[in-house]
Design a protein around this motif. Structure first.
Motif, PDB file in Angstrom:
ATOM      1  N   GLN A  66       0.818  -1.221   0.000  1.00 50.61           N
ATOM      2  CA  GLN A  66       0.000   0.000   0.000  1.00 50.61           C
ATOM      3  C   GLN A  66       0.847   1.265   0.000  1.00 50.61           C
ATOM      4  O   GLN A  66       0.518   2.244  -0.657  1.00 50.61           O
ATOM      5  CB  GLN A  66      -0.945   0.002   1.202  1.00 50.61           C
ATOM      6  CG  GLN A  66      -2.195  -0.810   0.985  1.00 50.61           C
ATOM      7  CD  GLN A  66      -2.962  -0.389  -0.258  1.00 50.61           C
ATOM      8  OE1 GLN A  66      -3.077  -1.159  -1.200  1.00 50.61           O
ATOM      9  NE2 GLN A  66      -3.483   0.820  -0.289  1.00 50.61           N
ATOM     10  N   GLN A  67       1.933   1.251   0.758  1.00 44.82           N
ATOM     11  CA  GLN A  67       2.813   2.418   0.821  1.00 44.82           C
ATOM     12  C   GLN A  67       3.370   2.748  -0.570  1.00 44.82           C
ATOM     13  O   GLN A  67       3.345   3.903  -0.997  1.00 44.82           O
ATOM     14  CB  GLN A  67       3.959   2.136   1.798  1.00 44.82           C
ATOM     15  CG  GLN A  67       4.978   3.252   1.895  1.00 44.82           C
ATOM     16  CD  GLN A  67       6.177   2.828   2.724  1.00 44.82           C
ATOM     17  OE1 GLN A  67       7.008   2.060   2.240  1.00 44.82           O
ATOM     18  NE2 GLN A  67       6.238   3.294   3.944  1.00 44.82           N
ATOM     19  N   LYS A  68       3.832   1.752  -1.281  1.00 42.11           N
ATOM     20  CA  LYS A  68       4.412   1.967  -2.610  1.00 42.11           C
ATOM     21  C   LYS A  68       3.344   2.391  -3.609  1.00 42.11           C
ATOM     22  O   LYS A  68       3.609   3.236  -4.471  1.00 42.11           O
ATOM     23  CB  LYS A  68       5.142   0.705  -3.074  1.00 42.11           C
ATOM     24  CG  LYS A  68       6.391   0.428  -2.257  1.00 42.11           C
ATOM     25  CD  LYS A  68       7.062  -0.859  -2.649  1.00 42.11           C
ATOM     26  CE  LYS A  68       8.295  -1.079  -1.784  1.00 42.11           C
ATOM     27  NZ  LYS A  68       8.954  -2.344  -2.092  1.00 42.11           N
ATOM     28  N   ILE A  69       2.151   1.832  -3.496  1.00 40.17           N
ATOM     29  CA  ILE A  69       1.051   2.240  -4.373  1.00 40.17           C
ATOM     30  C   ILE A  69       0.719   3.703  -4.115  1.00 40.17           C
ATOM     31  O   ILE A  69       0.556   4.493  -5.055  1.00 40.17           O
ATOM     32  CB  ILE A  69      -0.187   1.338  -4.148  1.00 40.17           C
ATOM     33  CG1 ILE A  69       0.104  -0.077  -4.675  1.00 40.17           C
ATOM     34  CG2 ILE A  69      -1.425   1.936  -4.803  1.00 40.17           C
ATOM     35  CD1 ILE A  69      -0.945  -1.108  -4.312  1.00 40.17           C
ATOM     36  N   PHE A 123      11.964   5.952   3.898  1.00 48.34           N
ATOM     37  CA  PHE A 123      13.126   6.658   3.363  1.00 48.34           C
ATOM     38  C   PHE A 123      13.820   5.814   2.290  1.00 48.34           C
ATOM     39  O   PHE A 123      14.127   6.303   1.205  1.00 48.34           O
ATOM     40  CB  PHE A 123      14.117   6.990   4.491  1.00 48.34           C
ATOM     41  CG  PHE A 123      15.348   7.696   4.009  1.00 48.34           C
ATOM     42  CD1 PHE A 123      15.384   9.079   3.934  1.00 48.34           C
ATOM     43  CD2 PHE A 123      16.473   6.987   3.610  1.00 48.34           C
ATOM     44  CE1 PHE A 123      16.519   9.746   3.473  1.00 48.34           C
ATOM     45  CE2 PHE A 123      17.601   7.631   3.148  1.00 48.34           C
ATOM     46  CZ  PHE A 123      17.623   9.011   3.084  1.00 48.34           C
ATOM     47  N   THR A 124      14.047   4.546   2.599  1.00 51.17           N
ATOM     48  CA  THR A 124      14.734   3.654   1.658  1.00 51.17           C
ATOM     49  C   THR A 124      13.924   3.494   0.374  1.00 51.17           C
ATOM     50  O   THR A 124      14.486   3.527  -0.735  1.00 51.17           O
ATOM     51  CB  THR A 124      14.996   2.283   2.311  1.00 51.17           C
ATOM     52  OG1 THR A 124      15.821   2.483   3.456  1.00 51.17           O
ATOM     53  CG2 THR A 124      15.687   1.320   1.351  1.00 51.17           C
ATOM     54  N   THR A 125      12.620   3.336   0.502  1.00 52.93           N
ATOM     55  CA  THR A 125      11.761   3.216  -0.684  1.00 52.93           C
ATOM     56  C   THR A 125      11.858   4.465  -1.541  1.00 52.93           C
ATOM     57  O   THR A 125      12.078   4.386  -2.757  1.00 52.93           O
ATOM     58  CB  THR A 125      10.293   2.975  -0.265  1.00 52.93           C
ATOM     59  OG1 THR A 125      10.222   1.740   0.447  1.00 52.93           O
ATOM     60  CG2 THR A 125       9.375   2.930  -1.480  1.00 52.93           C
ATOM     61  N   LEU A 126      11.720   5.638  -0.922  1.00 53.67           N
ATOM     62  CA  LEU A 126      11.786   6.891  -1.678  1.00 53.67           C
ATOM     63  C   LEU A 126      13.167   7.094  -2.304  1.00 53.67           C
ATOM     64  O   LEU A 126      13.271   7.516  -3.455  1.00 53.67           O
ATOM     65  CB  LEU A 126      11.416   8.073  -0.782  1.00 53.67           C
ATOM     66  CG  LEU A 126       9.925   8.177  -0.447  1.00 53.67           C
ATOM     67  CD1 LEU A 126       9.693   9.164   0.690  1.00 53.67           C
ATOM     68  CD2 LEU A 126       9.126   8.561  -1.677  1.00 53.67           C
TER      69      LEU A 126
END
Length: 132
Positions: free
Chosen positions: A3-6, A36-39
């Motif tokens: 959900q966070q990535k979507i 932070f790592t995803t972004l």
């Protein structure tokens, strides 16, 4: 894709208002390090020049972040080379997390928009660019 990535990709693609999406990300009490790592990964992948990660879109993104230009994350990004700046952002105190997430989310929105308008204009196969 979780959900966070979507949510991040919907914000980047203007399928969700930036401010509303940012609030949703911040309200979810996401693990800051994971967010932070995803972004960071999304930003690095969306910038065409992988040698120094300093594209025109990246510089434009930094110059247009909707925060005061004197805020610590923005000063760091303008002062240090990209990879060094990101290492410094990752180690800021917790009270800088919201500004850091705002900054990174904005940078990704701008750099990914540039990528979608150039490299991905005629189709790219990135499943995240096909979000509904």
């Amino acid at each position: 894709m979780n959900q966070q990535k979507i949510l991040i990709n919907k914000i980047a693609q203007d399928k969700l208002d930036f401010d509303l999406g940012l609030q949703l990300l911040l309200e979810e009490k996401n693990n800051f390090k994971e967010l932070f790592t995803t972004l960071q990964n999304y930003i690095f992948n969306s910038i065409p020049n992988k040698t120094h990660y300093n594209s025109e879109a990246y510089q434009n993104a930094i110059d247009t972040i909707p925060l005061k230009p004197t805020y610590t994350p923005i000063v760091i990004l303008k002062t240090f080379p990209t990879k060094i700046a990101f290492n410094k952002l990752a180690s800021l105190p917790e009270n800088e997390n919201e500004k850091t997430v705002t900054t990174l989310l904005w940078i990704f929105k701008i750099t990914d928009t540039e990528r979608r308008n150039t490299e991905c204009k005629n189709g790219c196969g990135h499943f995240w660019h096909e979000l509904e």
